[in-house]
Design an enzyme around this catalytic site. Structure first.
Site, PDB file in Angstrom:
ATOM      1  N   GLY A  12       0.844  -1.205   0.000  1.00  0.00           N
ATOM      2  CA  GLY A  12       0.000   0.000   0.000  1.00  0.00           C
ATOM      3  C   GLY A  12       0.871   1.244   0.000  1.00  0.00           C
ATOM      4  N   ALA A  13       1.964   1.185  -0.796  1.00  0.00           N
ATOM      5  CA  ALA A  13       2.997   2.234  -0.725  1.00  0.00           C
ATOM      6  C   ALA A  13       2.682   3.456  -1.572  1.00  0.00           C
ATOM      7  CB  ALA A  13       4.343   1.646  -1.171  1.00  0.00           C
ATOM      8  N   ALA A  14       1.715   3.341  -2.491  1.00  0.00           N
ATOM      9  CA  ALA A  14       1.548   4.421  -3.471  1.00  0.00           C
ATOM     10  C   ALA A  14       0.958   5.686  -2.861  1.00  0.00           C
ATOM     11  CB  ALA A  14       0.670   3.939  -4.620  1.00  0.00           C
ATOM     12  N   GLY A  18       1.495   4.738   3.483  1.00  0.00           N
ATOM     13  CA  GLY A  18       2.555   3.938   2.842  1.00  0.00           C
ATOM     14  C   GLY A  18       3.518   4.828   2.066  1.00  0.00           C
ATOM     15  N   ASP A  36       1.747  -2.031  -4.611  1.00  0.00           N
ATOM     16  CA  ASP A  36       0.416  -1.415  -4.526  1.00  0.00           C
ATOM     17  C   ASP A  36      -0.451  -1.936  -5.670  1.00  0.00           C
ATOM     18  OD1 ASP A  36      -0.491   1.400  -2.837  1.00  0.00           O
ATOM     19  OD2 ASP A  36      -1.811   0.709  -4.452  1.00  0.00           O
ATOM     20  N   ASP A  64      -1.455  -6.903  -5.876  1.00  0.00           N
ATOM     21  CA  ASP A  64      -2.641  -6.960  -5.028  1.00  0.00           C
ATOM     22  C   ASP A  64      -2.319  -7.905  -3.866  1.00  0.00           C
ATOM     23  OD1 ASP A  64      -5.068  -7.437  -3.813  1.00  0.00           O
ATOM     24  OD2 ASP A  64      -6.188  -7.561  -5.695  1.00  0.00           O
ATOM     25  N   TYR A 151     -13.955  -3.354  10.617  1.00  0.00           N
ATOM     26  CA  TYR A 151     -12.636  -2.703  10.590  1.00  0.00           C
ATOM     27  C   TYR A 151     -11.970  -2.837  11.962  1.00  0.00           C
ATOM     28  CZ  TYR A 151      -9.123   0.983   9.884  1.00  0.00           C
ATOM     29  OH  TYR A 151      -7.938   1.687   9.783  1.00  0.00           O
ATOM     30  N   THR A 188      -5.828  11.057   5.051  1.00  0.00           N
ATOM     31  CA  THR A 188      -5.522  10.307   3.814  1.00  0.00           C
ATOM     32  C   THR A 188      -6.841  10.070   3.068  1.00  0.00           C
ATOM     33  OG1 THR A 188      -5.921   8.127   4.742  1.00  0.00           O
ATOM     34  CG2 THR A 188      -3.691   9.011   5.019  1.00  0.00           C
TER      35      THR A 188
HETATM   36  N1  LIG Z   1      -6.240   7.099   7.482  1.00  0.00           N
HETATM   37  C1  LIG Z   1      -6.493   6.787   8.755  1.00  0.00           C
HETATM   38  O1  LIG Z   1      -7.189   7.522   9.471  1.00  0.00           O
HETATM   39  C2  LIG Z   1      -5.891   5.556   9.332  1.00  0.00           C
HETATM   40  C3  LIG Z   1      -5.402   4.536   8.562  1.00  0.00           C
HETATM   41  N2  LIG Z   1      -4.888   3.410   9.170  1.00  0.00           N
HETATM   42  C4  LIG Z   1      -4.368   2.301   8.370  1.00  0.00           C
HETATM   43  O2  LIG Z   1      -3.272   2.755   7.607  1.00  0.00           O
HETATM   44  C5  LIG Z   1      -3.130   1.934   6.453  1.00  0.00           C
HETATM   45  C6  LIG Z   1      -2.978   2.817   5.238  1.00  0.00           C
HETATM   46  O3  LIG Z   1      -4.171   3.557   5.097  1.00  0.00           O
HETATM   47  P1  LIG Z   1      -4.234   5.005   4.437  1.00  0.00           P
HETATM   48  O4  LIG Z   1      -2.889   5.425   4.002  1.00  0.00           O
HETATM   49  O5  LIG Z   1      -5.026   5.844   5.323  1.00  0.00           O
HETATM   50  O6  LIG Z   1      -5.139   4.659   3.182  1.00  0.00           O
HETATM   51  P2  LIG Z   1      -5.066   5.120   1.656  1.00  0.00           P
HETATM   52  O7  LIG Z   1      -6.344   4.670   1.069  1.00  0.00           O
HETATM   53  O8  LIG Z   1      -4.664   6.549   1.556  1.00  0.00           O
HETATM   54  O9  LIG Z   1      -3.858   4.256   1.075  1.00  0.00           O
HETATM   55  C7  LIG Z   1      -3.925   2.853   1.056  1.00  0.00           C
HETATM   56  C8  LIG Z   1      -3.041   2.318  -0.040  1.00  0.00           C
HETATM   57  O10 LIG Z   1      -3.179   0.893  -0.020  1.00  0.00           O
HETATM   58  C9  LIG Z   1      -3.397   0.454  -1.352  1.00  0.00           C
HETATM   59  N3  LIG Z   1      -4.151  -0.794  -1.347  1.00  0.00           N
HETATM   60  C10 LIG Z   1      -5.460  -0.966  -1.036  1.00  0.00           C
HETATM   61  N4  LIG Z   1      -5.819  -2.236  -1.243  1.00  0.00           N
HETATM   62  C11 LIG Z   1      -4.716  -2.900  -1.675  1.00  0.00           C
HETATM   63  C12 LIG Z   1      -4.454  -4.226  -2.074  1.00  0.00           C
HETATM   64  N5  LIG Z   1      -5.418  -5.155  -2.095  1.00  0.00           N
HETATM   65  N6  LIG Z   1      -3.195  -4.556  -2.442  1.00  0.00           N
HETATM   66  C13 LIG Z   1      -2.213  -3.627  -2.460  1.00  0.00           C
HETATM   67  N7  LIG Z   1      -2.411  -2.349  -2.140  1.00  0.00           N
HETATM   68  C14 LIG Z   1      -3.647  -1.982  -1.736  1.00  0.00           C
HETATM   69  C15 LIG Z   1      -4.141   1.601  -2.022  1.00  0.00           C
HETATM   70  O11 LIG Z   1      -4.058   1.535  -3.448  1.00  0.00           O
HETATM   71  C16 LIG Z   1      -3.447   2.804  -1.433  1.00  0.00           C
HETATM   72  O12 LIG Z   1      -2.304   3.188  -2.177  1.00  0.00           O
HETATM   73  C17 LIG Z   1      -4.353   1.025   6.432  1.00  0.00           C
HETATM   74  O13 LIG Z   1      -3.996  -0.239   6.928  1.00  0.00           O
HETATM   75  C18 LIG Z   1      -5.327   1.726   7.358  1.00  0.00           C
HETATM   76  O14 LIG Z   1      -6.235   0.837   7.932  1.00  0.00           O
HETATM   77  C19 LIG Z   1      -4.786   3.300  10.518  1.00  0.00           C
HETATM   78  C20 LIG Z   1      -5.249   4.293  11.318  1.00  0.00           C
HETATM   79  C21 LIG Z   1      -5.853   5.487  10.806  1.00  0.00           C
HETATM   80  C1  LIG Z   2     -12.629   6.046  20.715  1.00  0.00           C
HETATM   81  C2  LIG Z   2     -12.138   5.104  19.677  1.00  0.00           C
HETATM   82  C3  LIG Z   2     -11.340   5.677  18.590  1.00  0.00           C
HETATM   83  C4  LIG Z   2     -10.657   4.577  17.899  1.00  0.00           C
HETATM   84  C5  LIG Z   2     -10.323   4.795  16.476  1.00  0.00           C
HETATM   85  C6  LIG Z   2      -9.495   5.970  16.173  1.00  0.00           C
HETATM   86  C7  LIG Z   2      -9.041   6.154  14.962  1.00  0.00           C
HETATM   87  C8  LIG Z   2      -9.088   5.179  13.915  1.00  0.00           C
HETATM   88  C9  LIG Z   2      -8.912   5.534  12.644  1.00  0.00           C
HETATM   89  C10 LIG Z   2      -8.844   4.542  11.600  1.00  0.00           C
HETATM   90  O1  LIG Z   2      -8.207   3.531  11.720  1.00  0.00           O
HETATM   91  C11 LIG Z   2      -9.599   4.722  10.365  1.00  0.00           C
HETATM   92  C12 LIG Z   2      -9.850   6.065   9.889  1.00  0.00           C
HETATM   93  C13 LIG Z   2     -11.050   6.634   9.954  1.00  0.00           C
HETATM   94  C14 LIG Z   2     -12.126   6.041  10.768  1.00  0.00           C
HETATM   95  C15 LIG Z   2     -13.486   6.171  10.371  1.00  0.00           C
HETATM   96  C16 LIG Z   2     -14.294   7.180  10.353  1.00  0.00           C
HETATM   97  C17 LIG Z   2     -13.938   8.574  10.261  1.00  0.00           C
HETATM   98  C18 LIG Z   2     -15.177   9.337   9.899  1.00  0.00           C
HETATM   99  C19 LIG Z   2     -14.843  10.555   9.126  1.00  0.00           C
HETATM  100  C20 LIG Z   2     -16.074  11.212   8.575  1.00  0.00           C
HETATM  101  O2  LIG Z   2     -17.188  10.722   8.798  1.00  0.00           O
HETATM  102  O3  LIG Z   2     -15.884  12.203   7.877  1.00  0.00           O
END
Ligand SMILES: NC(=O)C1=CN([C@@H]2O[C@H](COP(=O)(O)OP(=O)(O)OC[C@H]3O[C@@H](n4cnc5c(N)ncnc54)[C@H](O)[C@@H]3O)[C@@H](O)[C@H]2O)C=CC1
Ligand SMILES: CCCCC/C=C\C=C\C(=O)C/C=C\C/C=C\CCCC(=O)O
Length: 257
Positions: A12-14, A18, A36, A64, A151, A188
Site C-alpha cells: 500500500g505504498a503508493a 505507505g 500497490d 494486489d 474494521y 488520507t
Molecule cells: N487514514 C487513517 O485515518 C488511518 C489509517 N490506518 C491504516 O493505515 C493503512 C494505510 O491507510 P491510508 O494510508 O489511510 O489509506 P489510503 O487509502 O490513503 O492508502 C492505502 C493504499 O493501499 C493500497 N491498497 C489498497 N488495497 C490494496 C491491495 N489489495 N493490495 C495492495 N495495495 C492496496 C491503495 O491503493 C493505497 O495506495 C491502512 O492499513 C489503514 O487501515 C490506521 C489508522 C488510521
Molecule cells: C474512541 C475510539 C477511537 C478509535 C479509532 C481511532 C481512529 C481510527 C482511525 C482509523 O483507523 C480509520 C480512519 C477513519 C475512521 C473512520 C471514520 C472517520 C469518519 C470521518 C467522517 O465521517 O468524515
C-alpha cells in the site's frame, strides 16, 4: 538499527501512510520496494522517487496483496534485485463496512499471508538476515470504533497477530522483531472517503465525527516519524505504538502469565 543499505518492502505504498513510510525509509538510507494495487499511483510515485533519489533505490511492483501469486512474484523479484529483505511494512488496508468480507480479506488475511511469505526470505532459520516487520493497525485495534465493527475486528486481529508473532520469533530464533503501529485518524484518502463506506452503520457517522473532533487528525508525516522508531529502535519488539496528535505512547497490555 541503521537503515543505510537495508532493503524494505512496503505494501500500500503508493498513497497515504505507505507513501510517507516509503519517503522516511529512503531519507534514512534504505532501499524500498513499493507494492500497490493502484498501478497509476504507483508508477507516478516511483517516477517522482527516481528523480529525487536515483533509480537504484526504489522499484514499484503492481501487486494486489490478496493475490498469493502476485506477492510471491514480488518478493522473489525483490530478493533477486536487492539480495534480501530486512524490513517489511504491512500497511495496505481498507475501511469498507459495506464490503466487510473484502475488509477482512485485505486487512487481516492478506497481512498474515504476506508475513508468512516474507518470512521465507527474512527468517534466520531459513538463511535470511532477520530484521523487523511493522504492521499498520490503528487505534481501532485497541479501542472499538463504533461505526466500524469489522474494521475494528481486523485491526484488533493485526495487533494480536503482531504480538503473538513477536513471541514466536523470540522463542524460535527468527531474528525478526514484530511491532504494530496504531495511529488515530490520519488525513488520507481512506479517512476522507469514510462517510460513504460505513454501510449499515452510516447512521453513526455523526457520532464518529464527534470522535474525530475529540482526537483530531494526524498528518502522514507525523505518523511516519513514529513508524521510524518502531523500525530502528532494536528494543521495540511486540509493541503497539499509539500515535495521536498530542503525542505517542506504548500500549500497556495486561500480563496474566
Ligand atoms: N487514514 C487513517 O485515518 C488511518 C489509517 N490506518 C491504516 O493505515 C493503512 C494505510 O491507510 P491510508 O494510508 O489511510 O489509506 P489510503 O487509502 O490513503 O492508502 C492505502 C493504499 O493501499 C493500497 N491498497 C489498497 N488495497 C490494496 C491491495 N489489495 N493490495 C495492495 N495495495 C492496496 C491503495 O491503493 C493505497 O495506495 C491502512 O492499513 C489503514 O487501515 C490506521 C489508522 C488510521
Ligand atoms: C474512541 C475510539 C477511537 C478509535 C479509532 C481511532 C481512529 C481510527 C482511525 C482509523 O483507523 C480509520 C480512519 C477513519 C475512521 C473512520 C471514520 C472517520 C469518519 C470521518 C467522517 O465521517 O468524515
Amino acid at each position: 538499527m541503521a537503515l543505510i543499505g537495508k532493503v524494505a518492502v512496503v505494501t500500500g505504498a503508493a498513497m497515504g501512510l505507505g507513501n510517507a513510510m516509503t519517503r522516511i525509509l529512503l531519507q534514512n538510507g534504505a532501499k524500498v520496494v513499493l507494492l500497490d494495487v493502484n498501478n497509476t499511483a504507483g508508477e507516478n510515485f516511483q517516477e517522482a522517487l527516481h528523480k529525487e533519489y536515483g533509480s537504484e533505490k526504489t522499484f514499484f511492483f503492481k501487486c494486489d496483496v490478496e493475490s498469493e501469486q502476485q506477492i510471491k512474484a514480488a518478493l522473489k523479484k525483490t530478493t533477486e534485485a536487492f539480495g534480501g529483505i530486512d524490513i517489511l511494512c504491512n500497511n495496505a488496508g481498507i475501511l469498507n463496512e459495506g464490503e466487510w468480507e473484502k475488509t477482512v480479506s485485505i486487512n487481516m488475511v492478506a497481512l498474515f499471508r504476506v508475513t508468512y511469505l516474507a518470512l521465507e526470505y527474512m527468517n534466520k532459520l531459513n538463511g535470511g538476515r532477520g530484521g523487523v516487520i511493522v504492521n499498520t493497525a490503528s487505534m481501532a485495534g485497541l479501542i472499538p470504533l463504533l461505526s466500524c465493527p469489522v474494521y475494528t475486528a481486523t485491526k484488533h486481529g493485526v495487533v494480536g497477530f503482531t504480538r503473538a508473532m513477536s513471541l514466536a520469533s523470540k522463542a524460535s530464533g527468527y531474528g525478526i522483531r514484530f511491532n504494530a503501529l496504531c495511529p488515530g485518524f490520519v488525513q488520507t484518502d481512506l479517512f476522507i472517503n469514510i462517510p460513504k463506506r460505513l454501510g449499515q452503520f452510516s447512521n453513526l457517522a455523526d457520532e464518529t465525527l464527534k470522535l474525530v473532533d475529540k482526537f483530531k487528525v494526524l498528518t502522514v508525516t507525523q505518523v511516519a516519524e513514529s513508524f521510524l522508531e518502531l523500525v530502528t529502535d532494536e528494543t521495540k519488539d511486540g509493541e503497539a505504538l499509539i500515535v495521536l496528535p498530542d503525542g505517542t505512547s506504548y500500549m500497556e497490555f495486561p500480563v496474566l502469565c
